[in-house]
Design a protein around this motif. Structure first.
Motif, PDB file in Angstrom:
ATOM      1  N   PHE A  91     -74.116 -25.423  78.576  1.00 16.49           N
ATOM      2  CA  PHE A  91     -73.561 -24.380  77.707  1.00 16.49           C
ATOM      3  C   PHE A  91     -72.158 -23.985  78.146  1.00 16.49           C
ATOM      4  O   PHE A  91     -71.318 -23.624  77.313  1.00 16.49           O
ATOM      5  CB  PHE A  91     -74.474 -23.157  77.692  1.00 16.49           C
ATOM      6  N   GLY A  92     -71.884 -24.031  79.456  1.00 17.89           N
ATOM      7  CA  GLY A  92     -70.520 -23.786  79.909  1.00 17.89           C
ATOM      8  C   GLY A  92     -69.576 -24.845  79.370  1.00 17.89           C
ATOM      9  O   GLY A  92     -68.479 -24.533  78.888  1.00 17.89           O
ATOM     10  N   PHE A  93     -69.999 -26.105  79.434  1.00 19.58           N
ATOM     11  CA  PHE A  93     -69.218 -27.200  78.872  1.00 19.58           C
ATOM     12  C   PHE A  93     -68.987 -26.972  77.385  1.00 19.58           C
ATOM     13  O   PHE A  93     -67.871 -27.118  76.876  1.00 19.58           O
ATOM     14  CB  PHE A  93     -69.986 -28.520  79.098  1.00 19.58           C
ATOM     15  N   GLY A 118     -65.913 -16.093  69.853  1.00 14.48           N
ATOM     16  CA  GLY A 118     -66.682 -17.016  69.040  1.00 14.48           C
ATOM     17  C   GLY A 118     -67.206 -18.202  69.808  1.00 14.48           C
ATOM     18  O   GLY A 118     -68.295 -18.708  69.526  1.00 14.48           O
ATOM     19  N   SER A 119     -66.458 -18.672  70.787  1.00 19.25           N
ATOM     20  CA  SER A 119     -66.846 -19.862  71.539  1.00 19.25           C
ATOM     21  C   SER A 119     -67.890 -19.573  72.612  1.00 19.25           C
ATOM     22  O   SER A 119     -68.726 -20.430  72.920  1.00 19.25           O
ATOM     23  CB  SER A 119     -65.614 -20.493  72.190  1.00 19.25           C
ATOM     24  N   PHE A 120     -67.846 -18.374  73.203  1.00 19.17           N
ATOM     25  CA  PHE A 120     -68.717 -18.067  74.332  1.00 19.17           C
ATOM     26  C   PHE A 120     -69.965 -17.272  73.947  1.00 19.17           C
ATOM     27  O   PHE A 120     -70.904 -17.201  74.743  1.00 19.17           O
ATOM     28  CB  PHE A 120     -67.932 -17.295  75.397  1.00 19.17           C
ATOM     29  N   THR A 122     -72.514 -22.110  87.820  1.00 19.45           N
ATOM     30  CA  THR A 122     -72.835 -23.317  87.057  1.00 19.45           C
ATOM     31  C   THR A 122     -72.251 -23.248  85.655  1.00 19.45           C
ATOM     32  O   THR A 122     -71.808 -24.267  85.115  1.00 19.45           O
ATOM     33  CB  THR A 122     -74.361 -23.518  86.971  1.00 19.45           C
ATOM     34  N   PHE A 123     -72.230 -22.059  85.068  1.00 22.17           N
ATOM     35  CA  PHE A 123     -71.700 -21.914  83.713  1.00 22.17           C
ATOM     36  C   PHE A 123     -70.187 -22.116  83.687  1.00 22.17           C
ATOM     37  O   PHE A 123     -69.680 -22.935  82.908  1.00 22.17           O
ATOM     38  CB  PHE A 123     -72.043 -20.533  83.161  1.00 22.17           C
ATOM     39  N   VAL A 124     -69.476 -21.396  84.535  1.00 24.32           N
ATOM     40  CA  VAL A 124     -68.011 -21.443  84.504  1.00 24.32           C
ATOM     41  C   VAL A 124     -67.478 -22.668  85.253  1.00 24.32           C
ATOM     42  O   VAL A 124     -66.787 -23.520  84.675  1.00 24.32           O
ATOM     43  CB  VAL A 124     -67.406 -20.155  85.097  1.00 24.32           C
ATOM     44  N   THR A 125     -67.804 -22.762  86.539  1.00 24.89           N
ATOM     45  CA  THR A 125     -67.295 -23.873  87.339  1.00 24.89           C
ATOM     46  C   THR A 125     -67.840 -25.205  86.839  1.00 24.89           C
ATOM     47  O   THR A 125     -67.088 -26.191  86.696  1.00 24.89           O
ATOM     48  CB  THR A 125     -67.660 -23.691  88.819  1.00 24.89           C
ATOM     49  N   GLY A 126     -69.143 -25.251  86.588  1.00 26.47           N
ATOM     50  CA  GLY A 126     -69.737 -26.484  86.085  1.00 26.47           C
ATOM     51  C   GLY A 126     -69.173 -26.887  84.740  1.00 26.47           C
ATOM     52  O   GLY A 126     -68.900 -28.064  84.493  1.00 26.47           O
ATOM     53  N   LEU A 137     -73.016 -28.399  92.433  1.00 32.19           N
ATOM     54  CA  LEU A 137     -73.086 -26.941  92.556  1.00 32.19           C
ATOM     55  C   LEU A 137     -74.440 -26.459  93.066  1.00 32.19           C
ATOM     56  O   LEU A 137     -74.532 -25.362  93.629  1.00 32.19           O
ATOM     57  CB  LEU A 137     -72.780 -26.295  91.202  1.00 32.19           C
ATOM     58  N   CYS A 138     -75.484 -27.255  92.874  1.00 38.59           N
ATOM     59  CA  CYS A 138     -76.834 -26.826  93.273  1.00 38.59           C
ATOM     60  C   CYS A 138     -77.332 -27.568  94.509  1.00 38.59           C
ATOM     61  O   CYS A 138     -78.523 -27.499  94.833  1.00 38.59           O
ATOM     62  CB  CYS A 138     -77.807 -27.044  92.119  1.00 38.59           C
TER      63      CYS A 138
END
Length: 287
Positions: free
Chosen positions: A136-138, A41-43, A70-74, A115-116
């Motif tokens: 969106f990762g946050f 539900g969250s992802f 960027t999604f996971v680590t960020g 990260l970039c």
């Protein structure tokens, strides 16, 4: 279905799995399924929007590996740093939500820049996409925390509250963290050179503006409550009359919609400026 619709296949598959998990969890009462329910539900919505944005990248440097990072680590770096700063810097006050907005947007911007940093070309369009990925990762990790917390109520464990929390945050996810960090990413990359970042006045103004949108979003419940009592010329009370409750709901949702529209309009403006800059760059190369 066309290959470009990968995001749609992922969304429909994920939605079906989430609904199936909801049904089975309610039917069996098996607590071992709760983590599956929370994660799906969250992802689901954040991952879907990142995949959709990935198909609109400008540079080949924006790879699937970078998007995943960027999604996971960020997202994790943003959540952890924001949590630390909010714990030690913020205290209950009328400016609490302003502090939250400033801290969380700074944390996401710092994670994106870190990260970039090795990108050879920093196109504004890619900044929008990578910024959205961090945001969106946050949002995904934050929503997982809210959903898990919602499970515990005064009356014991409540799967219904968990599901309602995930539904609400899933619907609102596209106009929250992902949107705000996409705006910041586009402006950061637009102002930067090929190798180094340029921290300009435009970026500072954008950061403050996005933090303000964030603060207004978080404080909309309190703002709507205050406006309700002012418009009904009533003293503050812990309970609302039927008419006040309807007005509160209207003001609360109306305020969120207004903040969302401002953010979307701002992102469209950033994206259009990015497209013009990209076109100008191509003309200079051809000249």
């Amino acid at each position: 279905m066309k290959p470009k619709r990968t995001w749609l296949r992922v969304f429909l598959t994920g939605l079906g799995l989430w609904l199936l998990t909801v049904v089975v969890t309610f039917a069996t009462g098996n607590p071992n399924l709760v983590p599956t329910l929370v994660l799906l539900g969250s992802f689901l919505v954040p991952v879907t929007f990142v995949l959709w944005a990935y198909g609109r990248r400008h540079s080949g440097e924006v790879t699937a590996e970078l998007l995943f990072s960027t999604f996971v680590t960020g997202g994790v770096l943003g959540v952890l740093s924001a949590s630390l700063l909010e714990t030690y810097l913020l205290h209950p006050s009328p400016f609490l939500f302003a502090g939250v907005g400033l801290i969380e947007e700074a944390a996401k911007l710092a994670a994106l820049a870190f990260l970039c940093r090795r990108l050879q070309h920093k196109y504004a369009v890619d900044g929008v996409i990578l910024g959205a990925s961090v945001g969106f990762g946050f949002a995904a990790f934050e929503s997982a925390g809210y959903a898990f917390t919602a499970l515990f109520t005064e009356n014991g464990l409540s799967l219904m509250t968990l599901v309602q929390t995930e539904l609400l945050r899933g619907v609102l996810a596209p106009v929250g963290h992902g949107l705000w960090t996409a705006i910041l990413g586009g402006v950061l990359f637009s102002a930067s050179g090929r190798r180094h970042y340029a921290f300009t006045r435009r970026l500072l103004v954008t950061y403050l503006g996005v933090a303000l949108l964030h603060a207004l979003w978080d404080s909309m419940h309190s703002i709507a409550l205050i406006m309700t009592f002012l418009l009904t010329d009533s003293a503050y009370s812990s309970t609302l009359t039927a008419s006040q409750a309807h007005l509160f709901t209207l003001l609360s949702w109306g305020g969120l919609i207004l903040v969302s529209l401002v953010g979307v309009a701002w992102l469209i403006r950033v994206r259009r400026r990015a497209d013009r800059e990209s076109l100008g760059f191509q003309w200079r190369l051809a000249a």
